[in-house]
Write an enzyme that holds these catalytic residues in place. Sequence first.
Site, mmCIF file in Angstrom:
data_model
loop_
_atom_site.group_PDB
_atom_site.id
_atom_site.type_symbol
_atom_site.label_atom_id
_atom_site.label_comp_id
_atom_site.label_asym_id
_atom_site.label_seq_id
_atom_site.Cartn_x
_atom_site.Cartn_y
_atom_site.Cartn_z
ATOM 1 N N ASP A 15 0.802 -1.224 0.000
ATOM 2 C CA ASP A 15 0.000 0.000 0.000
ATOM 3 C C ASP A 15 0.834 1.272 0.000
ATOM 4 O OD1 ASP A 15 -2.234 -1.665 0.131
ATOM 5 O OD2 ASP A 15 -2.177 -1.688 2.323
ATOM 6 N N GLY A 17 1.512 2.966 -2.589
ATOM 7 C CA GLY A 17 1.105 3.826 -3.701
ATOM 8 C C GLY A 17 1.687 3.349 -5.023
ATOM 9 N N LYS A 18 1.866 2.032 -5.122
ATOM 10 C CA LYS A 18 2.433 1.447 -6.353
ATOM 11 C C LYS A 18 1.533 1.707 -7.559
ATOM 12 C CE LYS A 18 2.393 -2.557 -4.261
ATOM 13 N NZ LYS A 18 2.084 -2.189 -2.871
ATOM 14 N N LYS A 20 -0.489 4.179 -8.204
ATOM 15 C CA LYS A 20 -0.352 5.545 -8.707
ATOM 16 C C LYS A 20 0.934 5.701 -9.519
ATOM 17 C CE LYS A 20 1.371 9.092 -6.437
ATOM 18 N NZ LYS A 20 1.637 10.292 -5.603
ATOM 19 N N GLY A 42 -4.595 -4.324 -3.752
ATOM 20 C CA GLY A 42 -5.566 -3.275 -4.047
ATOM 21 C C GLY A 42 -4.772 -2.054 -4.443
ATOM 22 N N HIS A 43 -4.759 -1.737 -5.734
ATOM 23 C CA HIS A 43 -3.942 -0.630 -6.234
ATOM 24 C C HIS A 43 -4.859 0.501 -6.683
ATOM 25 C CE1 HIS A 43 -0.342 -3.530 -7.109
ATOM 26 N NE2 HIS A 43 -0.751 -3.555 -5.861
ATOM 27 N N GLN A 225 1.920 -6.146 -3.079
ATOM 28 C CA GLN A 225 2.385 -6.291 -1.694
ATOM 29 C C GLN A 225 3.706 -5.533 -1.495
ATOM 30 O OE1 GLN A 225 1.237 -9.590 -3.289
ATOM 31 N NE2 GLN A 225 -0.678 -8.652 -2.719
ATOM 32 N N THR A 240 2.800 -12.770 2.891
ATOM 33 C CA THR A 240 1.944 -13.371 1.876
ATOM 34 C C THR A 240 2.713 -14.566 1.292
ATOM 35 O OG1 THR A 240 0.481 -12.911 0.010
ATOM 36 C CG2 THR A 240 2.671 -11.869 -0.059
ATOM 37 N N THR A 302 -9.787 -4.926 1.668
ATOM 38 C CA THR A 302 -10.667 -5.418 2.734
ATOM 39 C C THR A 302 -11.325 -4.297 3.536
ATOM 40 O OG1 THR A 302 -8.787 -5.527 4.254
ATOM 41 C CG2 THR A 302 -9.304 -7.539 3.035
ATOM 42 N N LYS A 332 3.050 10.386 -0.356
ATOM 43 C CA LYS A 332 2.260 10.825 0.800
ATOM 44 C C LYS A 332 2.983 11.778 1.741
ATOM 45 C CE LYS A 332 -1.394 8.336 1.625
ATOM 46 N NZ LYS A 332 -2.407 7.310 1.873
ATOM 47 N N ASP A 334 2.447 14.809 1.713
ATOM 48 C CA ASP A 334 1.391 15.759 2.069
ATOM 49 C C ASP A 334 0.674 15.361 3.354
ATOM 50 O OD1 ASP A 334 0.623 13.648 0.107
ATOM 51 O OD2 ASP A 334 -1.409 14.347 0.552
ATOM 52 N N VAL A 415 2.743 14.124 -3.668
ATOM 53 C CA VAL A 415 2.140 15.144 -2.807
ATOM 54 C C VAL A 415 0.608 15.068 -2.825
ATOM 55 C CG1 VAL A 415 4.104 16.726 -2.909
ATOM 56 C CG2 VAL A 415 2.332 16.873 -4.665
HETATM 57 P P1 GDP Z 1 -0.718 0.273 -3.551
HETATM 58 O O1 GDP Z 1 -1.336 -0.990 -3.037
HETATM 59 O O2 GDP Z 1 0.754 0.321 -3.294
HETATM 60 O O3 GDP Z 1 -1.042 0.551 -4.992
HETATM 61 O O4 GDP Z 1 -1.345 1.453 -2.679
HETATM 62 P P2 GDP Z 1 -2.899 1.634 -2.284
HETATM 63 O O5 GDP Z 1 -3.631 2.126 -3.463
HETATM 64 O O6 GDP Z 1 -3.414 0.430 -1.585
HETATM 65 O O7 GDP Z 1 -2.778 2.732 -1.144
HETATM 66 C C1 GDP Z 1 -2.181 3.964 -1.391
HETATM 67 C C2 GDP Z 1 -3.200 5.068 -1.108
HETATM 68 O O8 GDP Z 1 -2.530 6.297 -1.049
HETATM 69 C C3 GDP Z 1 -4.255 5.199 -2.183
HETATM 70 O O9 GDP Z 1 -5.442 5.623 -1.589
HETATM 71 C C4 GDP Z 1 -3.674 6.296 -3.078
HETATM 72 O O10 GDP Z 1 -4.666 7.007 -3.792
HETATM 73 C C5 GDP Z 1 -3.028 7.178 -2.062
HETATM 74 N N1 GDP Z 1 -1.839 7.935 -2.496
HETATM 75 C C6 GDP Z 1 -0.818 7.546 -3.308
HETATM 76 N N2 GDP Z 1 0.136 8.505 -3.364
HETATM 77 C C7 GDP Z 1 -0.294 9.519 -2.560
HETATM 78 C C8 GDP Z 1 0.263 10.770 -2.173
HETATM 79 O O11 GDP Z 1 1.368 11.155 -2.571
HETATM 80 N N3 GDP Z 1 -0.492 11.532 -1.314
HETATM 81 C C9 GDP Z 1 -1.699 11.129 -0.830
HETATM 82 N N4 GDP Z 1 -2.357 11.907 -0.002
HETATM 83 N N5 GDP Z 1 -2.237 9.944 -1.179
HETATM 84 C C10 GDP Z 1 -1.549 9.155 -2.024
HETATM 85 P P1 IMO Z 2 -0.941 -4.236 -2.186
HETATM 86 O O1 IMO Z 2 -0.490 -4.789 -3.504
HETATM 87 C C1 IMO Z 2 -0.968 -4.653 2.140
HETATM 88 C C2 IMO Z 2 -1.234 -8.718 3.772
HETATM 89 C C3 IMO Z 2 -2.505 -9.148 4.479
HETATM 90 C C4 IMO Z 2 -1.909 -10.109 5.502
HETATM 91 C C5 IMO Z 2 -0.801 -10.793 4.709
HETATM 92 C C6 IMO Z 2 -1.202 -12.148 4.125
HETATM 93 O O2 IMO Z 2 -2.209 -3.480 -2.234
HETATM 94 O O3 IMO Z 2 0.183 -3.481 -1.530
HETATM 95 P P2 IMO Z 2 -2.739 -12.844 2.072
HETATM 96 O O4 IMO Z 2 -4.200 -12.631 1.825
HETATM 97 O O5 IMO Z 2 -1.847 -12.291 1.032
HETATM 98 O O6 IMO Z 2 -2.422 -14.288 2.393
HETATM 99 O O7 IMO Z 2 -2.437 -12.036 3.441
HETATM 100 O O8 IMO Z 2 -0.457 -9.904 3.670
HETATM 101 N N1 IMO Z 2 -1.430 -8.202 2.396
HETATM 102 C C7 IMO Z 2 -1.294 -6.914 2.053
HETATM 103 N N2 IMO Z 2 -1.075 -5.815 2.806
HETATM 104 N N3 IMO Z 2 -1.073 -4.523 0.804
HETATM 105 C C8 IMO Z 2 -1.282 -5.612 0.039
HETATM 106 O O9 IMO Z 2 -1.261 -5.540 -1.314
HETATM 107 C C9 IMO Z 2 -1.447 -6.870 0.655
HETATM 108 N N4 IMO Z 2 -1.695 -8.124 0.207
HETATM 109 C C10 IMO Z 2 -1.657 -8.929 1.280
HETATM 110 O O10 IMO Z 2 -3.138 -8.044 5.105
HETATM 111 O O11 IMO Z 2 -1.302 -9.385 6.539
HETATM 112 MG MG MG Z 3 -2.894 -1.597 -1.793
#
Ligand code: GDP
Ligand code: IMO
Ligand code: MG
Length: 425
Positions: A15, A17-18, A20, A42-43, A225, A240, A302, A332, A334, A415
């Site tokens: 999470d 911010g991959k 983005k 979840g991207h 991940q 994972t 989730t 992030k 900001d 930002v």
């Molecule tokens: P990923 O799984 O690595 O693709 O990241 P997620 O999408 O799960 O979580 C990243 C969250 O941060 C998302 O809600 C993005 O929209 C948000 N995000 C990404 N870059 C930035 C940033 O520079 N600033 C802020 N405020 N939010 C960001």
């Molecule tokens: P993205 O790609 C953050 C975490 C789960 C749990 C552990 C094992 O959005 O960064 P699993 O269902 O994979 O067997 O769960 O890994 N987890 C993540 N945490 N971002 C993810 O993906 C994740 N995918 C799995 O919360 O702790």
């Molecule tokens: Mg994610």
Amino acid sequence: MTMATKVVIGAQWGDEGKGKIIDILAQRAEVVVRSQGGNNAGHTVEADGVEYKLHLTPSGILNPNTLCIIGNGVVVDPGVLLDELDMLRAQGVSTDNLRIDLRAHLILPYHIVLDGLMEAARGAGDIGTTKKGIGPAYMDKAERIGIRMCDLLDADVFAARVKENVALKNKLITAVYGGEAVDADAIIAEYLGYAERLRPYAADTTVLLYEAIQAGKEVLFEGAQGTLLDLDLGTYPYVTSSHPISGGVCVGTGIGPTLIDECIGVVKAYTTRVGKGPFPTELFDELGDKIRNVGNEFGATTGRPRRCGWFDAVIVRYGVRTSGLTGIALNKLDTLSGLGTLKICTGYKKGDEILTEFPASLTELAQCEPVYEEIAGWDEDITGAKTYDELPEAVRAYIARIEELVGCRVCMVGVGPNRTQNIER
Ligand code: GDP
Ligand code: IMO
Ligand code: MG
């Protein structure tokens, strides 16, 4: 030398911010490939006022000219993928440029059932999985009883393999875990329906990818991940079941390491994690709540609140080392505006010792206290900054200190969540 192939991975616990970063880089790339994980990912991509949460489709899909590949190392839940493609088409996004590798393993309903039952059986020692069937699907792959995309496309082979597996899994589900048996015929009927809809997307993507690289095309590998969730290098067993580090790309897409030019690590300006397991810099106070609310730190898959804490340089340095990072995209910043004095963890205190390398043993990690250094914060709203020089002095000092501590250059600064809110250096 041209820099044609770029791996983008998460250098913390996911999470970062991959999505983005991939969406931004994909505007110049010709191919975007996912190599591991499944719909546990979840991207989030925010473009033109619309927010997309992608679980299986590569984040290059919003660019109509980008070939998007789901590589052999991904575990695919066909129903989830088809729903995601329907959702994208309903929003006017073409999905014609998607290809799914024939060697990719499938997630079947019994994997999801078992993910839930196994978590319940772990009791207080549960991992906090996403319950999407990821672990059980990779278990079958390693056990050599998995069912692959190429099997799904052959109705007789598929039916036979499902029957064999269901006979085995039902014993496990009912006798070991006390759950309810699944029905092989219902699974076969449901999945053969998916097969016809997925057939046009199926391909030997290892060939497509090799040819694209040979032709000098720009290729991006989209990690899911993050480093500390890696099956080998993460905080085992709170990980994972795949390989999110850059090395996972080779086995997960069928290319050799000599074909990778650059590795970008995506990093948050602080630290978060969803699910259970140790987290040295976790904040349990109002500051943690504030970061969660301002940063909107709730899981994209989730909806669970993410645990939040200070930036941990030990972790990111570990990510730099284990993935051979050539640059960092720091997101992030900001979210940290207006928090007052900030803290950065530079090492762990364990008894009389100071550890600067991330420990293998979780028992050892549990004995560690973070060592912090304080650094001045900033109050300015930086969400509109367009250039590096526009960023307040304190923000640039925070970035410079991170670069020094982790041993890698920050090449992109986030930002805000929108694709326009990113500064390249
Ligand atoms: P990923 O799984 O690595 O693709 O990241 P997620 O999408 O799960 O979580 C990243 C969250 O941060 C998302 O809600 C993005 O929209 C948000 N995000 C990404 N870059 C930035 C940033 O520079 N600033 C802020 N405020 N939010 C960001
Ligand atoms: P993205 O790609 C953050 C975490 C789960 C749990 C552990 C094992 O959005 O960064 P699993 O269902 O994979 O067997 O769960 O890994 N987890 C993540 N945490 N971002 C993810 O993906 C994740 N995918 C799995 O919360 O702790
Ligand atoms: Mg994610």
